[in-house]
Design a protein around this motif. Structure first.
Motif, PDB file in Angstrom:
ATOM      1  N   ASN A 213       0.813  -1.225   0.000  1.00  0.00           N
ATOM      2  CA  ASN A 213       0.000   0.000   0.000  1.00  0.00           C
ATOM      3  C   ASN A 213       0.842   1.269   0.000  1.00  0.00           C
ATOM      4  OD1 ASN A 213      -2.219  -1.651   0.031  1.00  0.00           O
ATOM      5  ND2 ASN A 213      -2.654  -1.385   2.219  1.00  0.00           N
ATOM      6  N   SER A 214       2.165   1.114   0.032  1.00  0.00           N
ATOM      7  CA  SER A 214       3.100   2.252  -0.058  1.00  0.00           C
ATOM      8  C   SER A 214       2.794   3.330   0.981  1.00  0.00           C
ATOM      9  CB  SER A 214       3.060   2.856  -1.472  1.00  0.00           C
ATOM     10  OG  SER A 214       3.399   1.895  -2.442  1.00  0.00           O
ATOM     11  N   TYR A 215       2.885   2.957   2.260  1.00  0.00           N
ATOM     12  CA  TYR A 215       2.648   3.910   3.355  1.00  0.00           C
ATOM     13  C   TYR A 215       3.728   4.990   3.341  1.00  0.00           C
ATOM     14  CZ  TYR A 215       1.742   5.697   8.047  1.00  0.00           C
ATOM     15  OH  TYR A 215       1.452   6.495   9.119  1.00  0.00           O
ATOM     16  N   GLN A 216       3.323   6.268   3.345  1.00  0.00           N
ATOM     17  CA  GLN A 216       4.256   7.386   3.331  1.00  0.00           C
ATOM     18  C   GLN A 216       4.252   8.075   4.693  1.00  0.00           C
ATOM     19  OE1 GLN A 216       6.402   8.260   0.947  1.00  0.00           O
ATOM     20  NE2 GLN A 216       5.722   6.527  -0.317  1.00  0.00           N
ATOM     21  N   ILE A 217       5.383   8.015   5.394  1.00  0.00           N
ATOM     22  CA  ILE A 217       5.464   8.592   6.727  1.00  0.00           C
ATOM     23  C   ILE A 217       5.439  10.110   6.696  1.00  0.00           C
ATOM     24  CG2 ILE A 217       7.991   8.586   6.747  1.00  0.00           C
ATOM     25  CD1 ILE A 217       7.887   7.955   9.705  1.00  0.00           C
ATOM     26  N   GLN A 218       5.833  10.720   5.584  1.00  0.00           N
ATOM     27  CA  GLN A 218       5.865  12.175   5.500  1.00  0.00           C
ATOM     28  C   GLN A 218       4.474  12.790   5.338  1.00  0.00           C
ATOM     29  OE1 GLN A 218       7.758  10.187   3.608  1.00  0.00           O
ATOM     30  NE2 GLN A 218       9.837  10.549   4.400  1.00  0.00           N
ATOM     31  N   ALA A 219       3.499  11.989   4.904  1.00  0.00           N
ATOM     32  CA  ALA A 219       2.149  12.500   4.663  1.00  0.00           C
ATOM     33  C   ALA A 219       1.275  12.266   5.885  1.00  0.00           C
ATOM     34  CB  ALA A 219       1.538  11.818   3.441  1.00  0.00           C
ATOM     35  N   ARG A 220       0.561  13.314   6.301  1.00  0.00           N
ATOM     36  CA  ARG A 220      -0.348  13.160   7.440  1.00  0.00           C
ATOM     37  C   ARG A 220      -1.597  12.393   6.997  1.00  0.00           C
ATOM     38  NH1 ARG A 220      -0.861  18.491   5.768  1.00  0.00           N
ATOM     39  NH2 ARG A 220      -3.010  19.274   5.447  1.00  0.00           N
ATOM     40  N   PRO A 221      -2.300  11.757   7.922  1.00  0.00           N
ATOM     41  CA  PRO A 221      -3.407  10.860   7.561  1.00  0.00           C
ATOM     42  C   PRO A 221      -4.564  11.554   6.855  1.00  0.00           C
ATOM     43  CG  PRO A 221      -2.680  10.475   9.811  1.00  0.00           C
ATOM     44  CD  PRO A 221      -1.998  11.711   9.352  1.00  0.00           C
ATOM     45  N   THR A 222      -4.976  12.733   7.377  1.00  0.00           N
ATOM     46  CA  THR A 222      -6.120  13.458   6.818  1.00  0.00           C
ATOM     47  C   THR A 222      -5.774  14.939   6.742  1.00  0.00           C
ATOM     48  OG1 THR A 222      -7.081  13.718   9.015  1.00  0.00           O
ATOM     49  CG2 THR A 222      -7.785  11.809   7.729  1.00  0.00           C
ATOM     50  N   GLY A 223      -6.711  15.706   6.182  1.00  0.00           N
ATOM     51  CA  GLY A 223      -6.489  17.138   6.064  1.00  0.00           C
ATOM     52  C   GLY A 223      -6.305  17.799   7.414  1.00  0.00           C
ATOM     53  N   THR A 224      -7.143  17.441   8.380  1.00  0.00           N
ATOM     54  CA  THR A 224      -7.024  17.937   9.757  1.00  0.00           C
ATOM     55  C   THR A 224      -6.981  16.736  10.698  1.00  0.00           C
ATOM     56  OG1 THR A 224      -8.263  19.960   9.229  1.00  0.00           O
ATOM     57  CG2 THR A 224      -8.040  19.364  11.554  1.00  0.00           C
ATOM     58  N   VAL A 225      -5.860  16.567  11.363  1.00  0.00           N
ATOM     59  CA  VAL A 225      -5.682  15.439  12.280  1.00  0.00           C
ATOM     60  C   VAL A 225      -6.076  15.880  13.685  1.00  0.00           C
ATOM     61  CG1 VAL A 225      -4.071  13.738  13.199  1.00  0.00           C
ATOM     62  CG2 VAL A 225      -3.784  14.601  10.858  1.00  0.00           C
ATOM     63  N   GLU A 226      -6.998  15.133  14.292  1.00  0.00           N
ATOM     64  CA  GLU A 226      -7.431  15.414  15.666  1.00  0.00           C
ATOM     65  C   GLU A 226      -6.580  14.577  16.624  1.00  0.00           C
ATOM     66  OE1 GLU A 226      -9.823  17.542  16.558  1.00  0.00           O
ATOM     67  OE2 GLU A 226     -10.519  18.067  14.532  1.00  0.00           O
ATOM     68  N   VAL A 227      -5.869  15.254  17.528  1.00  0.00           N
ATOM     69  CA  VAL A 227      -5.001  14.578  18.487  1.00  0.00           C
ATOM     70  C   VAL A 227      -5.543  14.822  19.893  1.00  0.00           C
ATOM     71  CG1 VAL A 227      -2.661  14.348  19.399  1.00  0.00           C
ATOM     72  CG2 VAL A 227      -3.013  14.887  16.970  1.00  0.00           C
ATOM     73  N   ASN A 228      -5.841  13.760  20.621  1.00  0.00           N
ATOM     74  CA  ASN A 228      -6.323  13.854  21.999  1.00  0.00           C
ATOM     75  C   ASN A 228      -5.159  13.639  22.964  1.00  0.00           C
ATOM     76  OD1 ASN A 228      -9.015  14.191  21.100  1.00  0.00           O
ATOM     77  ND2 ASN A 228      -9.253  11.961  20.925  1.00  0.00           N
ATOM     78  N   ILE A 229      -5.093  14.485  23.998  1.00  0.00           N
ATOM     79  CA  ILE A 229      -3.953  14.483  24.911  1.00  0.00           C
ATOM     80  C   ILE A 229      -4.423  14.302  26.352  1.00  0.00           C
ATOM     81  CG2 ILE A 229      -1.995  15.810  25.800  1.00  0.00           C
ATOM     82  CD1 ILE A 229      -1.794  17.234  23.199  1.00  0.00           C
TER      83      ILE A 229
END
Length: 361
Positions: free
Chosen positions: A40-56
């Motif tokens: 599937n050629s996972y690219q680490i430099q590309a973020r998953p979606t346009g806006t990534v929601e991160v819970n802390i």
């Protein structure tokens, strides 16, 4: 009857084989990793979606120290970060969805949000921990728990020392990605203290949180702040600072005699110096406008007190009354050899003055 037993046996064997197939194997995880990262050629430099929601979530282990003089809080703990990456979702891929519930990877293989400890004193680099694996669930949910000993700036107020209460902040912000690309949210609960160990000098009272967007270089970056309330345990300072000061003042007020070869000015100067040095100086931040000037004035008064010769009468006839002189033109005070004298011979106002100065200290 024999045919029925054969059918039961075959059913049991078939069920057993199915159970074996549904268990975890190295080959299954290896095939899954090959599917995700290679095919599937996972690219680490590309973020998953346009806006990534991160819970802390902040997990506090202990407060190592609160350095009032240097305005720094040292905390041992770890953050729990959670976000979603659809590229790592294998919940609908057979047989991996039944065989493997989660896999683990590191920050060199999987994209992670670059975060900084915004008010760090020692280091402001991107948060990183190679020793902590990132857990990837089969629905593409990732969780990461970087840990460390964090030293953050804390503006303190010692107006009511040693009965003071301090509020210290720990701020996390995104780095590089703007608020429209990564949004930081507070998880529930935002602060955990399951494994918390109390500090000997400071008592953890409560917390509050806030979220905001901070501007840097013309861009807006998402940020969350944990406001931690700490209250000083005053008993140590009561026993080691206030009580000796009060007793010393009483001894000066009532003219308690000592058998040592130390003059009244020596004792008073040492007492006042101990009191002044025991009060934390936070550089005047968060103090009333005249607080720092007050401390400075007390220090000058103590030094002036030690240089005065009119607190005790100076006897140059060798009668044993304390006297002081300046040695070789320097600012240091040199005590001449003398014996303690009877304080009853001193005027009343000159016995009360040292106590008033100690009270001011």
């Amino acid at each position: 009857m024999g045919t029925f037993r054969i059918l039961v046996f075959l059913t049991f064997v078939s069920t057993g084989l199915q159970n074996v197939d549904s268990t975890y194997t190295y080959a299954a995880e290896n095939a899954l990793r090959n599917l995700i990262f290679t095919i599937n050629s996972y690219q680490i430099q590309a973020r998953p979606t346009g806006t990534v929601e991160v819970n802390i979530t902040l997990n506090i282990i202990t407060f190592n120290s609160l350095d009032v003089r240097n305005q720094a809080l040292t905390t041992t703990g770890y953050f729990r970060l959670a976000w979603s990456d659809r590229r790592l979702d294998w919940s609908n891929k057979t047989p991996y969805n039944s065989d493997i519930n989660a896999i683990y990877s590191d920050e060199d293989t999987i994209w992670r949000p670059p975060l900084i400890l915004e008010n760090s004193v020692n280091d402001i680099s991107v948060m990183s921990d190679d020793s902590i694996p990132i857990r990837v669930a089969n629905d593409g949910t990732l969780s990461w728990t970087p840990s460390g000993i964090y030293t953050t700036q804390c503006e303190t107020d010692v107006t009511f020392y040693p009965f003071d209460t301090q509020v210290c902040d720990i701020s996390i912000s995104t780095w590089g990605y703007t608020s429209s690309e990564i949004t930081l949210n507070l998880d529930l609960p935002p602060v955990e203290s399951t494994y918390f160990k109390e500090n000997g000098e400071w008592r953890y009272i409560s917390y509050s949180t806030s979220t905001t967007n901070r501007g840097r270089g013309g861009n807006s970056f998402s940020s969350v702040t944990f406001h931690l309330t700490l209250k000083r345990r005053p008993m140590y300072h009561i026993l080691n600072t206030l009580t000796p000061t009060i007793l010393s003042g009483i001894s000066e007020l009532y003219g308690v005699q000592t058998s040592c070869r130390v003059g009244r000015k020596d004792r008073l100067l040492v007492d006042c110096t101990v009191v002044v040095r025991s009060v934390p100086d936070s550089g005047g931040r968060q103090h009333p406008n005249n607080f720092r000037q007050h401390i400075s004035a007390v220090r000058v008064s103590c030094i002036h007190l030690g240089s005065r010769n009119d607190i005790c009468p100076t006897d140059n006839t060798g009668s044993g009354v304390p006297s002081f002189r300046s040695g070789n033109g320097s600012s240091k005070l040199v005590a001449e050899d003398c014996q303690c004298t009877d304080d009853d011979n001193l005027p009343e106002k000159k016995r009360i003055f040292p106590f008033l100065l100690l009270f001011m200290c």
